[in-house]
Scaffold this motif. Structure first.
Motif, short mmCIF file in Angstrom:
data_model
loop_
_atom_site.label_atom_id
_atom_site.label_comp_id
_atom_site.label_asym_id
_atom_site.label_seq_id
_atom_site.Cartn_x
_atom_site.Cartn_y
_atom_site.Cartn_z
N VAL A 181 45.04 -6.65 58.86
CA VAL A 181 44.34 -5.43 58.47
C VAL A 181 43.80 -5.58 57.05
N LEU A 182 42.58 -5.10 56.85
CA LEU A 182 41.93 -5.13 55.54
C LEU A 182 41.85 -3.69 55.02
N VAL A 183 42.29 -3.48 53.78
CA VAL A 183 42.24 -2.15 53.18
C VAL A 183 41.38 -2.21 51.93
N LEU A 184 40.30 -1.41 51.92
CA LEU A 184 39.41 -1.31 50.77
C LEU A 184 39.75 -0.02 50.04
N LEU A 185 40.22 -0.15 48.81
CA LEU A 185 40.62 1.02 48.02
C LEU A 185 39.56 1.29 46.96
N VAL A 186 38.82 2.37 47.14
CA VAL A 186 37.73 2.74 46.23
C VAL A 186 38.20 3.89 45.35
N GLY A 187 38.13 3.68 44.05
CA GLY A 187 38.54 4.73 43.12
C GLY A 187 39.23 4.15 41.91
N ASP A 188 39.34 4.96 40.88
CA ASP A 188 39.99 4.54 39.65
C ASP A 188 40.81 5.72 39.13
N GLY A 189 41.63 5.47 38.13
CA GLY A 189 42.42 6.55 37.58
C GLY A 189 43.60 6.02 36.80
N PRO A 190 44.42 6.93 36.26
CA PRO A 190 45.50 6.52 35.35
C PRO A 190 46.59 5.69 36.01
N LEU A 191 46.69 5.70 37.34
CA LEU A 191 47.75 4.94 38.01
C LEU A 191 47.28 3.58 38.53
N ARG A 192 46.07 3.16 38.15
CA ARG A 192 45.54 1.93 38.74
C ARG A 192 46.45 0.73 38.49
N ASN A 193 46.84 0.49 37.24
CA ASN A 193 47.66 -0.68 36.92
C ASN A 193 49.02 -0.61 37.61
N GLU A 194 49.58 0.58 37.63
CA GLU A 194 50.88 0.79 38.29
C GLU A 194 50.79 0.49 39.78
N LEU A 195 49.70 0.93 40.41
CA LEU A 195 49.51 0.68 41.84
C LEU A 195 49.29 -0.80 42.13
N TYR A 196 48.51 -1.44 41.26
CA TYR A 196 48.27 -2.88 41.45
C TYR A 196 49.59 -3.65 41.37
N THR A 197 50.42 -3.31 40.41
CA THR A 197 51.72 -3.97 40.26
C THR A 197 52.59 -3.73 41.50
N SER A 198 52.58 -2.49 42.00
CA SER A 198 53.35 -2.17 43.19
C SER A 198 52.84 -2.92 44.41
N ALA A 199 51.53 -2.98 44.56
CA ALA A 199 50.94 -3.70 45.69
C ALA A 199 51.29 -5.19 45.64
N LYS A 200 51.26 -5.74 44.43
CA LYS A 200 51.59 -7.16 44.27
C LYS A 200 53.05 -7.41 44.63
N SER A 201 53.95 -6.55 44.19
CA SER A 201 55.37 -6.74 44.47
C SER A 201 55.68 -6.58 45.96
N ARG A 202 54.87 -5.80 46.67
CA ARG A 202 55.05 -5.63 48.11
C ARG A 202 54.37 -6.73 48.92
N GLY A 203 53.62 -7.60 48.24
CA GLY A 203 52.88 -8.66 48.94
C GLY A 203 51.68 -8.14 49.69
N LEU A 204 51.06 -7.07 49.17
CA LEU A 204 49.94 -6.44 49.86
C LEU A 204 48.57 -6.94 49.44
#
Length: 325
Positions: A289-312
């Motif tokens: 599955v491919l997920v395209l996440l469009v948008g920005d905001g104050p949680l971007r870095n936090e979400l990227y770190t979480s996605a990386k740790s989940r292997g997403l």
């Protein structure tokens, strides 16, 4: 001498008295001919509410209204995301700071006459700057009606419009009441809305039955008093997707894969961490599955770190704020 600022409760008591005096007058009859319309919002940033206000501005403009859009926040950068939707029109777009800088809107005598009225001179600090300058613009431009959206603009714009004797005022709510959004909520919002509700010039609206019911319950008013106005869709909007396709090609991403797109601000109220949890569950069922996440905001870095740790990250592509979606 400058009079002392009022506390919020005292201010709204005084506003209630002003509304009572207005109720003894009949507002000017609305002409069937298009006149001046003022729309008030927070900014033109990337967001569903802001897009809807641009659609409304265009529609009124195309019907022959002289439209002005007023914003609480200064324009430029991310706060002008939707400016291109209005760029090919004669719609005026001004921030409250722009109005402040146009100090010739009211002459000195009018400034003294208006700004020493208690509701303006003694307005409590959270309201004073935008309220005074929205009032200044409205009392000079004399629009047929004012339409506001979101809580801060609703309250500032609604009060300013009442003080400027605007005949009709529309206040458009969020998806649910502001107590659900601690980042935006102020303790005096409820009293402000309940006071504005006393005016027959003011109409409440929202874009969903559930949201309207939530506001009505919060404000202790009849749900039928909140008008339902569904979101609009601009079906003939032309979007150039060439840059997006180029971005995907550079990332070696194929749209032949099962694809999900999320388009929202990366902020707490949008619950983006829940979105990641859903993707985490989904990719165990659909590995490619491919997920395209469009948008920005104050949680971007936090979400990227979480996605990386989940292997997403092999499934998830952060595309940032874009105009081509």
């Amino acid at each position: 001498l400058t009079p002392p600022l009022l506390e919020a409760d005292d201010f709204f008591d005084l506003l209630g008295e002003h509304i009572k005096s207005l109720e003894e007058e009949k507002p000017s009859a609305l002409s069937n001919e298009p006149g001046k319309a003022v729309l008030i919002t927070s900014s033109l940033q990337a967001g569903g509410a802001e897009r809807q206000w641009c659609y409304l501005a265009r529609n009124l403009y195309e019907r022959g209204y002289a439209v002005t859009v007023l914003t609480m926040l200064d324009l430029g950068g991310e706060h002008s995301h939707y400016h291109p939707l209005l760029a090919d029109t004669d719609i005026k777009i001004l921030s409250v700071s722009d109005i402040f800088l146009q100090r010739n809107l009211l002459g000195q005598e009018d400034l003294k006459r208006y700004f020493f009225k208690p509701l303006l001179a003694q307005c409590f600090r959270d309201l004073s700057f935008p309220l005074r300058h929205f009032f200044e613009y409205l009392v000079v431009s004399k629009p047929q009606f004012v339409a506001c959206q979101l809580d801060h603009p609703n309250i500032n714009g609604g009060i300013a419009a009442l003080l400027a004797n605007v005949p009709r005022i529309l206040l458009s709510f969020r998806n649910v009441n502001p107590e659900n959004f601690p980042r935006f909520h102020k303790p005096w919002f409820k009293e402000a809305y309940q006071t504005l509700f006393k005016s027959s010039r003011v109409v409440f609206s929202g874009n969903s039955l559930a949201g309207n019911a939530d506001y009505a319950q919060w404000l202790d008013i009849d749900e039928k008093k909140v008008n339902l106005v569904r979101n609009g869709v601009l079906l003939d909007e032309k979007i150039d997707d060439s840059h997006l396709l180029s971005t995907l090609a550079e990332a070696n991403v194929s749209l032949e894969r099962p694809t999900i797109t999320g388009v929202f601000r990366l902020a707490e109220e949008k619950r983006p961490h829940l979105f990641l949890e859903v993707i985490d569950v989904l990719r165990k069922e659909i590995e490619d599955v491919l997920v395209l996440l469009v948008g920005d905001g104050p949680l971007r870095n936090e979400l990227y770190t979480s996605a990386k740790s989940r292997g997403l990250l092999k499934n998830l592509l952060f595309l940032g704020r874009r105009r081509d979606t």
